[in-house]
Write a protein that holds these residues in place. Sequence first.
Motif, PDB file in Angstrom:
ATOM      1  N   SER A  73       0.799  -1.224   0.000  1.00 46.13           N
ATOM      2  CA  SER A  73       0.000   0.000   0.000  1.00 46.13           C
ATOM      3  C   SER A  73       0.835   1.278   0.000  1.00 46.13           C
ATOM      4  N   MET A  74       2.155   1.138  -0.057  1.00 46.92           N
ATOM      5  CA  MET A  74       3.021   2.322  -0.134  1.00 46.92           C
ATOM      6  C   MET A  74       2.782   3.066  -1.441  1.00 46.92           C
ATOM      7  N   PRO A  75       2.788   4.387  -1.412  1.00 45.91           N
ATOM      8  CA  PRO A  75       2.493   5.161  -2.624  1.00 45.91           C
ATOM      9  C   PRO A  75       3.429   4.879  -3.796  1.00 45.91           C
ATOM     10  N   TRP A  76       4.658   4.502  -3.555  1.00 47.92           N
ATOM     11  CA  TRP A  76       5.612   4.249  -4.629  1.00 47.92           C
ATOM     12  C   TRP A  76       5.464   2.861  -5.239  1.00 47.92           C
ATOM     13  N   MET A  77       4.619   2.017  -4.651  1.00 50.02           N
ATOM     14  CA  MET A  77       4.406   0.666  -5.172  1.00 50.02           C
ATOM     15  C   MET A  77       3.443   0.710  -6.346  1.00 50.02           C
ATOM     16  N   PRO A  78       3.762   0.013  -7.443  1.00 54.29           N
ATOM     17  CA  PRO A  78       2.824  -0.023  -8.566  1.00 54.29           C
ATOM     18  C   PRO A  78       1.511  -0.686  -8.136  1.00 54.29           C
ATOM     19  N   GLY A  79       0.410  -0.047  -8.466  1.00 53.02           N
ATOM     20  CA  GLY A  79      -0.903  -0.591  -8.138  1.00 53.02           C
ATOM     21  C   GLY A  79      -1.390  -0.284  -6.740  1.00 53.02           C
ATOM     22  N   SER A  80      -0.624   0.491  -5.979  1.00 53.74           N
ATOM     23  CA  SER A  80      -1.019   0.762  -4.596  1.00 53.74           C
ATOM     24  C   SER A  80      -2.314   1.567  -4.514  1.00 53.74           C
TER      25      SER A  80
END
Length: 150
Positions: A73-80
């Motif tokens: 769920s981190m903002p930098w994760m794709p698809g978060s």
Amino acid sequence: MLKNIQEWILLLGIFGVVALLGNWIGYDVVVVGAIPGMLILIGICLIGLLLGEIIPGSIPSIAYVAIVGVILSMPWMPGSEYIVSATNEVNLLALTTPILAYAGIAIGRSWTDFVKLGWKSIVVAVCVMVGTFLGSALIAEAILRFQGII
């Protein structure tokens, strides 16, 4: 290990269905809209449980579940953004109902183990519950008075 995975999928599936029903009945969230979020939560739980089995050490699986959930769920994760928006459709209290019911059944099935803990553990449990209730009531009272609601 395959048997464990099958049991986990079955249990998480049952929890998911009951939580979706609770989400629909208690919070008026359409079941179809909450299914993607529930599937994501079930997937995160499965990944965490698998990591708990695969990685050596004595770290409980719940820690891995939490770490996987936070990382995804981190903002930098794709698809978060999708993960966060989909899981927001599932109310937290709808999730706790089947989990607490299962915990109650698990304790009820092992009364012999519970009795072995002794009367002191019952006293401690009652004190913890009363303290939690009173602490929550005091905090709620203070905040409601501060806001002028009561």
